[in-house]
Design a protein around this motif. Structure first.
Motif, short mmCIF file in Angstrom:
data_model
loop_
_atom_site.label_atom_id
_atom_site.label_comp_id
_atom_site.label_asym_id
_atom_site.label_seq_id
_atom_site.Cartn_x
_atom_site.Cartn_y
_atom_site.Cartn_z
N LEU A 180 8.49 4.26 -15.25
CA LEU A 180 7.47 3.71 -14.53
C LEU A 180 8.12 2.59 -13.66
O LEU A 180 7.91 2.16 -12.64
N LEU A 181 9.18 1.87 -14.35
CA LEU A 181 9.79 0.68 -13.73
C LEU A 181 10.32 0.71 -12.44
O LEU A 181 9.93 -0.15 -11.53
N ARG A 217 6.83 -0.93 -5.46
CA ARG A 217 8.24 -1.48 -5.23
C ARG A 217 8.03 -2.65 -4.35
O ARG A 217 9.15 -3.12 -3.40
N GLY A 218 6.88 -2.88 -3.98
CA GLY A 218 6.62 -4.26 -2.97
C GLY A 218 6.39 -3.68 -1.54
O GLY A 218 6.26 -4.74 -0.64
N SER A 219 6.20 -2.37 -1.23
CA SER A 219 6.05 -2.20 -0.06
C SER A 219 4.39 -2.18 0.61
O SER A 219 4.15 -2.07 1.67
N ALA A 220 3.69 -2.49 -0.57
CA ALA A 220 2.19 -2.60 -0.34
C ALA A 220 1.60 -3.60 -1.10
O ALA A 220 2.13 -4.00 -2.09
N PHE A 221 0.18 -4.10 -0.71
CA PHE A 221 -0.48 -4.85 -1.51
C PHE A 221 -1.81 -4.28 -1.90
O PHE A 221 -2.55 -3.52 -1.26
N ASN A 222 -2.24 -4.26 -3.40
CA ASN A 222 -3.37 -4.04 -3.75
C ASN A 222 -4.28 -4.90 -3.54
O ASN A 222 -3.97 -6.29 -4.27
N LEU A 223 -5.56 -4.85 -2.87
CA LEU A 223 -6.63 -5.98 -2.86
C LEU A 223 -7.56 -5.45 -3.62
O LEU A 223 -8.05 -4.19 -3.36
N ALA A 224 -8.27 -6.33 -4.33
CA ALA A 224 -9.56 -5.95 -5.15
C ALA A 224 -10.40 -7.17 -5.25
O ALA A 224 -9.94 -8.25 -5.73
N ALA A 225 -11.61 -7.20 -4.40
CA ALA A 225 -12.65 -8.07 -4.53
C ALA A 225 -13.64 -7.88 -5.28
O ALA A 225 -14.13 -6.62 -5.32
N PHE A 226 -14.55 -8.66 -5.85
CA PHE A 226 -15.77 -8.29 -6.89
C PHE A 226 -16.93 -9.28 -6.43
O PHE A 226 -16.83 -10.43 -6.30
#
Length: 415
Positions: free
Chosen positions: A67-68, A236-245
């Motif tokens: 995974l690393l 690997r830092g190429s994208a950002f995950n956004l989660a709003a609640f």
């Protein structure tokens, strides 16, 4: 000595919980049959946080190294006020966290974790995975169970001494079994919360909008009375995950559905205009209904155990859903292997040991939700508390959670 069939573990579900359980049992010499109702394994969700209590187990199972390369080690968890964008608190992770808790804190795409688990499964000849197979019935016997699955309209059976229901919050296994005390296992119910998810490329306008207000190498949580949003790097830092609640009405009973995005934009009232710009640029958002399962109901019956969300799905506000599933699986395999002569007793030991920890994690999530959505004087008090509490103390508050070690299991179970 038990023969192969009587030693076999049958698992319903090939998500994080099921695959972890398969590897943990196979490592201890048990043949494993996994039934997955989906025709193809597709990771549900987007980003996933894996705290040290989870990565420690993944390392022991030989999964972590796989995974690393795709994961990111955030430097900290940062809490920010959604209205002012002022930093309220910082919990150190990175190298300091790894030294403190003995394993890394990682953020990754859920698909990367599933791929790492599948790679481990693929190298273990005693694990047999069948997709497009829904467990439809379970029959108990004097020496275990027979699970029946439907595959392309055909009925097949698998015998074993243990059935593990790892088929998630909408578990069908849960409805097939009984606690042995006349009470059916609990159904899931809608929590009243919606999760809004988006993944944006780091170089996109949305990615740049986040970089302008967030910490791109951290897990950033924006706090607001009407919502909170968590953002962190993946792939690997190429994208950002956004989660709003936010609060919301019930939508489709499944992993994702359609909901009026006006709910999300409306919840932003009073937030920073820069945060509103990020939400607009990151769209379209996918809404996910947050369902929970009453964790006080039974998780085990004779020769049957529910693990992960099938047993105790909780709100995600402690970021421990996957970690609890991984802990469940590893601990179950450990206890069964330590007490092989009496699986029924082993299941009871496992459930008795897991319940206090699951309850404590759920309470932590509930407290987080209240604190992150605080308004008025309560928000002022929260901010003052966070300002007065050093980062080291905030990390100490998490020692019980992140420092959990499977090596303690045998001692606890024998007491």
């Amino acid at each position: 000595m038990m023969d192969t069939r009587s030693r076999q573990v049958v698992i319903a579900g090939a998500g994080v919980a099921g695959l972890t359980a398969a590897i943990a049992f196979a490592e201890r010499g048990y043949p494993v049959q996994v039934f997955e109702q989906a025709q193809r394994l597709e990771a549900a969700g987007a980003g996933i946080q894996l705290s040290p209590n989870a990565t420690r187990i993944l390392r022991q199972l030989g999964v972590l190294d796989r995974l690393l390369p795709a994961a990111v080690r955030p430097e900290a968890v940062v809490l920010k006020d959604a209205a002012t964008l002022r930093e309220l608190a910082r919990v150190p992770l990175g190298q300091a966290g790894e030294i403190r808790w003995g394993a890394p804190y990682l953020v990754a795409h859920r698909a990367d974790l599933q791929s790492a688990l599948m790679a481990g499964v693929g190298e273990m000849p005693d694990i047999h995975l069948t997709t497009g197979a829904r467990v439809s019935s379970v029959a108990g016997g004097p020496h275990g169970i027979t699970a029946t699955a439907e595959i392309d309209g055909k009925i097949v059976g698998a015998e074993g001494f243990l059935l593990i229901g790892a088929d998630g919050v909408w578990s069908s296994t849960r409805s097939l079994v009984n606690s042995g005390k006349g009470a059916a296992f609990a159904k899931s119910h809608f929590s009243g919360e919606l999760a809004w998810r988006a993944t944006v490329a780091a170089g996109s306008p949305a990615g740049q909008a986040f970089a302008a207000i967030g910490a791109t190498n951290c897990v950033t949580t924006f706090l607001h009375p009407g919502f909170h949003m968590v953002a962190y790097p993946v792939s690997r830092g190429s994208a950002f995950n956004l989660a709003a609640f936010t609060r919301g009405e019930r939508i489709a009973e499944g992993w994702s559905g359609n909901a009026d995005q006006g709910i999300l934009t409306g919840a932003l009232r009073g937030a920073s205009s820069a945060l509103g710009h990020l939400v607009k640029e990151a769209g379209p958002w996918t809404a996910w209904p947050i369902h929970t399962v009453d964790s006080t109901r039974p998780w085990t019956s004779r020769s049957i155990a529910l693990i992960g969300d099938a047993a105790h799905a909780m709100t995600p506000f402690a970021a421990q859903g996957a970690a609890m599933a991984i802990e469940d699986a590893a601990m179950l395999a450990h206890i069964i292997a330590d007490f092989p002569a009496d699986p029924t007793r082993s299941l009871q030991i496992w459930e008795n040991l897991r319940r206090p920890r699951i309850a404590r994690v759920a309470r932590r999530g509930a407290v987080n939700r209240l604190a992150w959505h605080a308004a008025g004087p309560v928000a002022v008090a929260r901010n003052l508390f966070l300002k007065m509490r050093p980062s080291e103390k905030l990390a100490t508050d998490l020692d019980w959670l992140y420092g959990w070690r499977p090596a303690e299991i045998k001692t606890l179970a024998s007491s």
